[in-house]
Design an enzyme around this catalytic site. Structure first.
Site, PDB file in Angstrom:
ATOM      1  CB  SER A 180       7.709   2.231  10.614  1.00 57.17           C
ATOM      2  OG  SER A 180       7.033   1.274   9.880  1.00 57.17           O
ATOM      3  CB  SER A 208       3.388  -3.959  17.882  1.00 56.06           C
ATOM      4  OG  SER A 208       2.777  -3.377  16.786  1.00 56.06           O
ATOM      5  CD  GLU A 233       3.829  -8.176   9.255  1.00 56.91           C
ATOM      6  OE1 GLU A 233       2.898  -7.625   8.666  1.00 56.91           O
ATOM      7  OE2 GLU A 233       4.639  -7.591   9.964  1.00 56.91           O
ATOM      8  CB  SER A 281      -0.607   1.708   3.005  1.00 57.25           C
ATOM      9  OG  SER A 281      -0.144   2.068   1.725  1.00 57.25           O
ATOM     10  CD  GLU A 296      -4.081   3.354   0.003  1.00 57.27           C
ATOM     11  OE1 GLU A 296      -3.408   2.988   0.989  1.00 57.27           O
ATOM     12  OE2 GLU A 296      -5.327   3.406   0.027  1.00 57.27           O
TER      13      GLU A 296
END
Lengths: 372, 390, 396
Positions: free
Chosen positions: C129, C161, C244, C370, C372
């Site tokens: 990202s 992360s 994931e 996300s 969405e």
């Protein structure tokens, strides 16, 4: 996945073909306008295809199959909205006799269920058709014979039954008796329910004499009733799984065709996300229904039965609500099929115990496990 | 005593209360309605024809008391009642089964449309009849391919000398079977951008070429119709407002309307019945039952407070776009919450056809579709909030 | 719902025996900071590997167990049962990096990294990202320019992360600024100890430092660290992301189970019908999720991997949010008190803090595409609905 599943998939393909041929919704629309609202020739075909005797033992005319296969048939019936009295006759009535009847009763009553020559049902609850309300039918001994009086509410398919298993109180405890539907004193009050694909009735008993051979001599009738609620609940859950799958298909097809504002309405994110939610409901309810069917008689049966019935009841109704929303105005017409699913979902949610009731059962089961 | 929304803290906080005068108006109105009508549910359940006949009779009486078009200017047959009395009227009407049936539409926006854009002749002819409670109208808006996308309508009106020739089909037309006039949207310019070529016509339904058929709706067969126009000739004097300006007029009116019938009030009334049903069965000791009832009740009251806010803004001459959209979505939520509560608590008894729960379910289902889908309302609200177009 | 066959049962017992003999006890007391937790996990990873129980899903030739999915599930269940530490800080290396290298890496790349990952010597993070490329990941603009045998990298990543403790980074860079946006992306392995890198932790809403921003100024990456061909990175990163949502989710489900059990106890304590209903409905849903995951994994093992990953993601993430919301209501004000510093939010056990679980649940509905975006994927790729029309080009 294994050979078991290949068998199930073959069964699914043949069931789907039979129902696509015999019960497209164009035919369904004719059947629901008939007085009895069921298709007897399709029921005969169901018998020929072995659906009715699927889980019944070979000794009484069944084929000794598992719920894994019955699940497939129930899903396909739900998908097609087929007006067949299978859950009442096979799962509840035959189930009761297999669980609580003696050998003579099983030999006398079950073969007719398996070959479709007889239709039976179960009148297991009080006046409001809820498992958590007291029974409103009772038996008394009078002049040496057993007499049944009172009422059972919201009994599925009673109007086409030749006999029914009735739960009644005998003093303080419940008992199960087999009642000939045409016996003197039995009155079947047909109900006008919103779900036109299934019929319910209040059954009134006015001093109906029960021959002693028709008492199902189980030591613990309540235990049997509880088990029948679980089985019927899982059967309804599987019917809902099939219905949900079809709801996703027809909704997606409609929003992929319908144009407004110069676009397919399915390209609008609000509508697309509705459809995605439908699929999430469908996939999760399917897992619950199938896991429950596979769990029968196992250590987690009670838990899974409660999960499947409560979850499918809530998701099927919510999914059909969303689906009608996606159809918009035409979803409100008799002409489009989606409303049949909406109403079947509503009835399924309430029959054989509401989601709330089944969550109470789940809580009880989890508690008893912690206590162990 | 104050009326409507009283502003405290420079408009930061609001407080609502009815004045003594308004309360006594409500009392008088209720007394009248109780005397004239069966209780809500019975009126609603009457057969279509009987319901219509009783409505015609009732509306005339309402008009005679000046309670049909109280908010209209006096010159057009109104009595210039304070706006909050109209709100009370709206609530009490629906609490008694909306005995005006289709005529509430005349009062709420067909009349105002004619006041806004009509010729002196049109006003003279139509407004008197409406305010006397003598006439039923239907609205010819939706078409098979123009639902949410109303501006996509295709029904055409072609000028031919002093007449227009109308061809096309309308659906979801309530009361078309009994209406004397149709408030029709038709395309008068097929070249213009789709919202700009539309005109309004006030069409007598007895005109040759108008054909009405039933839509086989899920419930209440006979309540919805489709109307087919085949070479229907109407004089140009039937046109309301300038040619090709129809959409502008409709938009202005809807901006003023948007409140519709006080569905939240009817839903709350029905919820009271569900609570009573539970009480009779001793279910109110169960906290999950209380929770369900309370949840639905809160949804109804939220909608009520929101509509009062819209009304308040309107009486102060504001254009309450944002609060109107918020209210409309809240009203849908209220309908749904009450319907869900009924099913959850009443079980299979809710599934008997034409039971009250079944009727409530129908209200809840149509609530999110008719008059602009729930999704469209959210889009409209988002547009206002985000200041975006499209 | 697995009924163990005898072979699986034997496997389960063998692993249980190993855990009973080797799993550290009382380690939670010492896991008081990210650094001490890291060391506990590193030591446990080494013990697992030494005992032949390391990297269950890796092929044996790279030192893994080559375990079946059923075996991996069994191991997860046994880990939870024994309360063994989860090796979450090595998760990126063991799962994402391994999956990417095994499918697209060169033999040299595999041999360089996989053994040191197993030794617990390499910690990895992900650099996907960017501030201007979140849900629209393909809009990324960190630039890599070819210079002989190297790429020179400039730009910025965000939401990496654990980058502040990592040694290496799975990095997506733009190598062709003119091509259609997802066609100009290249996938490289970046040594985070290279010059020109600045890492700044972001304080998350929990107050912890889970995520980092990473800045690149003329950072040199050898072309030999490229995965796959130049401009083929988009396709490769889809594989990385898909991992994931497979077995990687098992710990998430375990944690939800723990939360659900705790909610059951809360409901009993409250004692109302309403609380019992709420707890029962979540028990039902978590059980269904667990079953859905098991069945999805079985399907994947049979090569019928469908598009369930998006369905799973939408379902578990929102279930987690709904469940913790309900729990906060049950607990009342106690749950509003501050919680211990968060440093292992990916743990597979419920650590007793509903507040932390609740707020962290937004990382599941936002990160990794996300919800969405997931619903768009379900609508378009699974259900075949038409795409949203692209916004028309602006006319000036």
């Amino acid at each position: 996945m294994g050979p078991n599943d290949e068998l199930a998939e073959e069964l699914r393909a043949s069931a789907r073909k039979a129902l696509d041929d015999r019960m497209p919704t164009t035919v369904l629309r004719q059947v629901i306008d008939t007085e009895d609202g069921i298709d007897r020739s399709l029921y005969a075909l169901a018998a020929d295809l072995g659906w009715l005797g699927l889980t019944l033992p070979e000794s009484v005319g069944g084929s000794g199959g598992s719920w894994h296969e019955l699940a497939v048939v129930l899903e396909e019936i739900g998908r097609a909205l087929a007006p067949l009295p299978m859950i009442a006759s096979v799962v509840v009535a035959a189930g009761a006799v297999m669980l609580a009847g003696d050998d003579e009763q099983q030999q006398r009553l079950i073969p007719g269920i398996a070959d479709g020559s007889a239709i039976a049902t179960g009148a297991l609850f009080g006046a409001s058709g809820r498992p958590d309300e007291p029974l409103a039918a009772r038996v008394e001994r009078r002049d040496g014979s057993l007499v049944l009086s009172g009422v059972s509410g919201f009994v599925p398919d009673a109007h086409v039954s030749s006999w029914m298993v009735v739960a009644a109180t005998d003093g303080a405890v419940p008992t199960l008796v087999v009642v000939d539907s045409s016996a003197p004193g039995v009155r079947i009050e047909r109900l006008d329910t919103t779900d036109v694909t299934r019929r319910l009735a209040h059954v009134h008993f006015d001093d109906v004499v029960i021959p002693s051979a028709n008492v199902l001599a189980s030591a613990d009738a309540q235990h049997v009733i509880d088990e029948l609620v679980r089985r019927a609940g899982v059967a309804i859950a599987l019917d809902s799984v099939g219905g949900l799958e079809r709801v996703v298909e027809i909704t997606v097809a409609y929003v992929g065709e319908r144009e407004q504002f110069g676009r397919k309405v399915g390209s609008f994110q609000a509508v697309k996300h509705h459809c995605a939610n439908l699929l999430v409901f469908s996939e999760t309810a399917r897992v619950a229904g199938r896991a429950a069917a596979d769990a029968i008689d196992g250590a987690r049966w009670v838990e899974w039965a409660a999960i499947a019935k409560s979850y499918s009841g809530d998701t099927y109704t919510e999914a059909t609500r969303i689906a009608v929303q996606c159809f918009g105005g035409v979803g409100f017409t008799w002409e489009y099929d989606i409303h049949f699913y909406m109403k079947r979902a509503r009835l399924s949610q309430q029959l054989f115990g509401s989601p709330t009731y089944h969550r109470q059962l789940l809580t009880r089961e989890l508690r008893s496990r912690t206590a162990d | 005593m104050c009326s409507g929304w009283k502003h405290v803290d420079k408009g930061e906080r609001v407080h609502f209360d009815y004045s003594d005068e308004e309360l006594s108006f409500r009392k008088e109105l209720k007394g009248f309605l109780d005397g004239e009508l069966p209780v809500y549910f019975e009126f609603f359940d009457l057969p279509q024809q009987e319901r219509f006949d009783r409505s015609m009779e009732f509306v005339k009486k309402l008009a005679a008391r000046g309670w049909l078009t109280p908010a209209w200017p006096v010159e057009y047959g109104g009595s210039a009642h304070a706006p909050w009395q109209q709100m009370i009227l709206s609530e009490e009407m629906i609490a008694h089964g909306e005995p005006r049936t289709g005529q509430y539409m005349n009062v709420n926006w067909i009349g105002p449309a004619i006041i806004l854009a009509g010729t002196p002749e049109q006003k003279e002819y139509h407004l008197t009849r409406i305010s006397n409670g003598n006439v039923v109208w239907c609205q010819g808006f939706s078409e098979p391919d123009a639902g949410s996308d109303l501006a996509a309508l295709r029904t055409s009106a072609v000028r031919d000398g002093d007449e227009y020739v109308i061809n096309g089909e309308k659906i979801w037309t309530s009361n078309a079977g009994v209406a004397e006039f149709c408030f029709l949207l038709a395309r008068t310019n097929s070249e213009a951008r789709k919202q700009e070529g539309i005109s309004i016509f006030l069409v007598p339904t007895a005109t040759p070429g108008v054909e009405v058929g039933d839509i086989d709706a899920v419930v209440h067969p006979g309540a919805f119709h489709h109307v087919v126009f085949t070479d229907v000739r109407v004089p140009a004097s039937c046109r309301l407002g300038p040619e090709n300006e129809g959409f502008t007029i409709v938009r202005k009116l809807l901006a003023n309307e948007r409140v519709g019938v006080a569905r939240y009030h009817r839903a709350a009334g029905y919820l009271d019945r569900v609570a009573k049903w539970c009480d009779e069965r001793g279910l109110l000791d169960d906290s999950s039952v209380i929770e369900t009832l309370a949840h639905a009740r809160v949804a109804c009251d939220a909608a009520r407070v929101l509509v009062y806010q819209v009304w308040d803004e309107r009486t102060r001459g504001l254009h309450p776009d944002e609060s109107a959209w918020v209210y409309r979505t809240a009203a849908v939520n209220a309908e749904r919450a009450v319907s869900e509560a009924a099913f959850k608590l009443m079980g299979a008894e809710a599934l008997v056809r034409h039971s009250h729960a079944d009727n409530q379910f129908e209200w809840a289902t149509t609530a999110g579709i008719a008059g602009g889908s729930y999704e469209m309302q959210l889009n409209s609200l988002a547009r206002v909030l985000l200041g975006t177009k499209g | 719902m697995f009924e163990d066959d005898p072979e699986l049962q034997a496997f389960r017992l063998r692993y249980r025996e190993f855990l009973d003999a080797n799993a550290p006890r009382g380690w939670r007391v010492n896991a008081t900071s990210p650094d001490t937790t890291l060391e506990i996990q590193r030591s446990w990873l080494r013990t697992l590997v030494a005992g032949g129980w390391g990297a269950a899903h890796w092929p044996t030739e790279y030192g893994g167990m080559g375990a079946t999915l059923a075996q991996q599930i069994v191991m997860q269940q046994e880990n939870a049962r024994a309360g063994a530490p989860a090796v979450t800080m090595f998760g990126m290396a063991l799962v994402h990096v391994a999956a990417t290298l095994l499918e697209f890496g060169t033999p040299e790349q595999r041999h360089e990294h996989m053994p040191s990952i197993l030794r617990g010597d390499e910690i990895w993070c992900q650099g996907f990202s960017e501030p201007g490329a979140g849900s629209d990941l393909a809009a990324l603009s960190t630039r890599a320019v070819r210079d002989g045998d190297n790429y020179i990298i400039n730009g910025q990543k965000i939401w990496s992360s654990g980058a502040n403790r990592a040694d290496w980074c799975l990095l997506l860079v733009r190598t062709d600024p003119i091509a259609v946006k997802h066609k100009g992306i290249t996938f490289v392995l970046l040594d985070l100890h290279s010059p020109g890198i600045e890492i700044r932790p972001i304080k998350s809403l929990l107050g912890s430092q889970e995520f980092c921003e990473v800045f690149f100024t003329d950072v040199v990456v050898p072309v030999s660290n490229r995965i796959g061909e130049e401009n083929e990175g988009w396709h490769i990163c889809q594989t990385t992301l898909a991992t994931e949502r497979g077995p990687y989710l098992l710990p998430v489900v375990n944690k939800l189970r723990g939360e659900c059990a705790e909610m059951g106890r809360l409901a009993e304590a409250i004692g109302t019908d309403h609380a019992a209903q709420v707890a029962a409905s979540f028990h039902a849903e978590v059980t269904i999720l667990s079953e859905l995951l098991d069945r999805t994994l079985i399907k994947a093992a049979f090569g019928k991997s469908g598009n369930e990953s998006s369905i799973l993601k939408v379902y578990y993430s929102e279930l987690s949010q709904r469940l913790t919301t309900a729990a906060l209501e049950m607990v009342g004000l106690d749950a509003q008190l501050s919680w211990p510093e968060a440093f292992d939010l990916n743990s597979d056990t419920f650590d007793g803090s509903w507040g932390m679980s609740h707020y962290w649940s937004w990382s599941w509905t936002i990160a990794g595409g996300s919800n969405e975006i997931q619903r768009n994927i379900i609508g378009e790729r699974v259900l075949g609905l038409p795409r949203e029309p692209r916004p028309e080009a602006k006319v000036r």
